[in-house]
Design a protein around this motif. Structure first.
Motif, PDB file in Angstrom:
ATOM      1  N   VAL A  71     -10.913  -3.500   0.095  1.00 46.33           N
ATOM      2  CA  VAL A  71     -10.752  -3.760   1.531  1.00 46.33           C
ATOM      3  C   VAL A  71     -11.274  -5.151   1.858  1.00 46.33           C
ATOM      4  CG1 VAL A  71     -11.016  -1.301   2.044  1.00 46.33           C
ATOM      5  CG2 VAL A  71     -13.012  -2.810   2.197  1.00 46.33           C
ATOM      6  N   PRO A  73       0.823  -1.213   0.000  1.00 43.97           N
ATOM      7  CA  PRO A  73       0.000   0.000   0.000  1.00 43.97           C
ATOM      8  C   PRO A  73       0.856   1.262   0.000  1.00 43.97           C
ATOM      9  CG  PRO A  73      -0.484  -1.473   1.860  1.00 43.97           C
ATOM     10  CD  PRO A  73       0.827  -1.855   1.299  1.00 43.97           C
ATOM     11  N   LEU A  80      -3.233   7.355   3.459  1.00 47.98           N
ATOM     12  CA  LEU A  80      -3.846   6.668   4.593  1.00 47.98           C
ATOM     13  C   LEU A  80      -3.011   6.937   5.839  1.00 47.98           C
ATOM     14  CD1 LEU A  80      -4.868   3.150   3.192  1.00 47.98           C
ATOM     15  CD2 LEU A  80      -6.401   4.941   4.023  1.00 47.98           C
ATOM     16  N   THR A 104       0.365   4.564   2.505  1.00 46.39           N
ATOM     17  CA  THR A 104       0.795   4.766   3.896  1.00 46.39           C
ATOM     18  C   THR A 104       2.151   5.449   3.994  1.00 46.39           C
ATOM     19  OG1 THR A 104       1.872   2.608   4.026  1.00 46.39           O
ATOM     20  CG2 THR A 104      -0.470   2.722   4.624  1.00 46.39           C
ATOM     21  N   THR A 120      -1.161  -4.293   6.338  1.00 48.77           N
ATOM     22  CA  THR A 120      -1.813  -3.066   5.905  1.00 48.77           C
ATOM     23  C   THR A 120      -2.893  -3.343   4.878  1.00 48.77           C
ATOM     24  OG1 THR A 120       0.251  -1.858   6.307  1.00 48.77           O
ATOM     25  CG2 THR A 120      -1.416  -0.749   4.987  1.00 48.77           C
ATOM     26  N   SER A 121      -2.641  -4.279   3.977  1.00 52.55           N
ATOM     27  CA  SER A 121      -3.659  -4.645   2.994  1.00 52.55           C
ATOM     28  C   SER A 121      -4.924  -5.159   3.678  1.00 52.55           C
ATOM     29  CB  SER A 121      -3.118  -5.708   2.039  1.00 52.55           C
ATOM     30  OG  SER A 121      -2.097  -5.201   1.216  1.00 52.55           O
ATOM     31  N   ARG A 124      -6.875  -2.301   5.666  1.00 52.22           N
ATOM     32  CA  ARG A 124      -7.054  -1.040   4.941  1.00 52.22           C
ATOM     33  C   ARG A 124      -8.393  -0.369   5.281  1.00 52.22           C
ATOM     34  NH1 ARG A 124      -5.897  -2.709   0.221  1.00 52.22           N
ATOM     35  NH2 ARG A 124      -3.858  -1.779  -0.148  1.00 52.22           N
TER      36      ARG A 124
END
Length: 299
Positions: free
Chosen positions: A182, A82, A206, A85, A147-148, A151
């Motif tokens: 997500v 991601p 994010l 971030t 993180t994925s 999300r």
């Protein structure tokens, strides 16, 4: 470019990580820190629930039917790095290499092959433990995967911060809609969601809550090997010969049968479980106690 909070003119006390606005910041989202935060933070509690739901379903599907395995592959295919971030280790700005097909294959093969026995008996059911057993699955990769999965929570948190801090919309700063994929723990699948996020240099951002990141992840293979696994080996030897002298862990680590970290971690974990001992839980308790002590000393 200036750090995030300086860029937007936001107070330094704002409760999110102050990342670089261009390059990736060498911090990593840690599922263990999130699990600790779940005790008091509703955002962390929801993020931890997402990780647990994803992990348990992935393990179950990978050991299931052909159709289940196909669904598991779809779960893996939606993991990515991601860039929103600005965290991790990237060589060219904040657009890194991504998890991609290679890492998805690595996770699938690990859970279906080397870790299959641990998955089958229920010892392994949390993706945050992958670095303990899978070579080259380090802080950067674990952060990407985590993180994925979380999300959706990061979107909720970021949208809340945008409401709390009007600076995100002031002085020419932009907040815009974008589409993101997500993990939905109620539907148990990836879904598309519309997010309203701040933008930097034309790209969505994010925000990460404070306390969710570190310079490394807390549960890593070397710590597990040196503290928990070799500690169990010491106990095994004493059980076999109660009159024997306790061999130091440093000495055990040099013996050929224990010197390779990843195979040793796997073999001793499974062996201990057959004796009714869960070494993963022991490591988690050890690190929790250590971090509690660190926080007490810092208070």
């Amino acid at each position: 470019m200036p750090p995030l909070k300086q860029h937007f003119g936001i107070p330094s006390t704002a409760p999110f990580v102050d990342v670089d606005t261009y390059d990736d910041t060498s911090l990593f989202v840690d599922p263990f820190r999130i699990a600790r935060g779940a005790r008091s933070d509703p955002y962390a509690a929801e993020a931890h629930a997402l990780i647990c739901d994803y992990s348990e379903l992935l393990c179950r599907r990978l050991l299931g039917s052909v159709e289940d395995k196909a669904c598991a592959q779809q779960m893996l295919d939606n993991l990515n790095e991601p860039s929103e971030t600005h965290l991790g280790m990237s060589r060219t700005g904040y657009r890194g290499r991504g998890v991609g097909e290679y890492l998805a294959t690595k996770i699938r093969e690990a859970l279906q092959d080397d870790l299959k026995a641990l998955v089958a008996v229920g010892v392994f059911h949390w993706i945050g433990a992958l670095p303990l057993f899978v070579r080259n699955f380090d802080s950067d990769r674990m952060s990407d995967v985590t993180t994925s999965i979380i999300r959706g929570v990061l979107i909720d948190f970021t949208e809340h911060m945008v409401d709390v801090y009007p600076e995100f919309r002031a002085n020419g700063n932009q907040v815009r809609e974008c589409k993101m994929t997500v993990w939905d723990r109620h539907q148990h699948q990836w879904i598309e969601r519309t997010a309203v996020l701040p933008y930097v240099e034309g790209h969505p951002l994010l925000l990460i809550p404070e306390g969710w990141t570190g310079s490394h992840i807390q549960l890593h293979a070397r710590r597990y090997h040196s503290v928990t696994v070799l500690g169990r080996v010491q106990e095994e030897r004493l059980e076999q010969n109660p009159k024997a002298r306790r061999i130091p862990k440093e000495t055990l680590a040099k013996l050929p049968m224990y010197s390779e970290i990843y195979p040793t971690n796997l073999a001793v974990t499974l062996r201990a479980f057959r004796e009714g001992i869960n070494l993963l839980e022991a490591l988690i308790q050890y690190v929790n106690d250590w971090m509690d002590e660190q926080e007490r000393l810092a208070a």
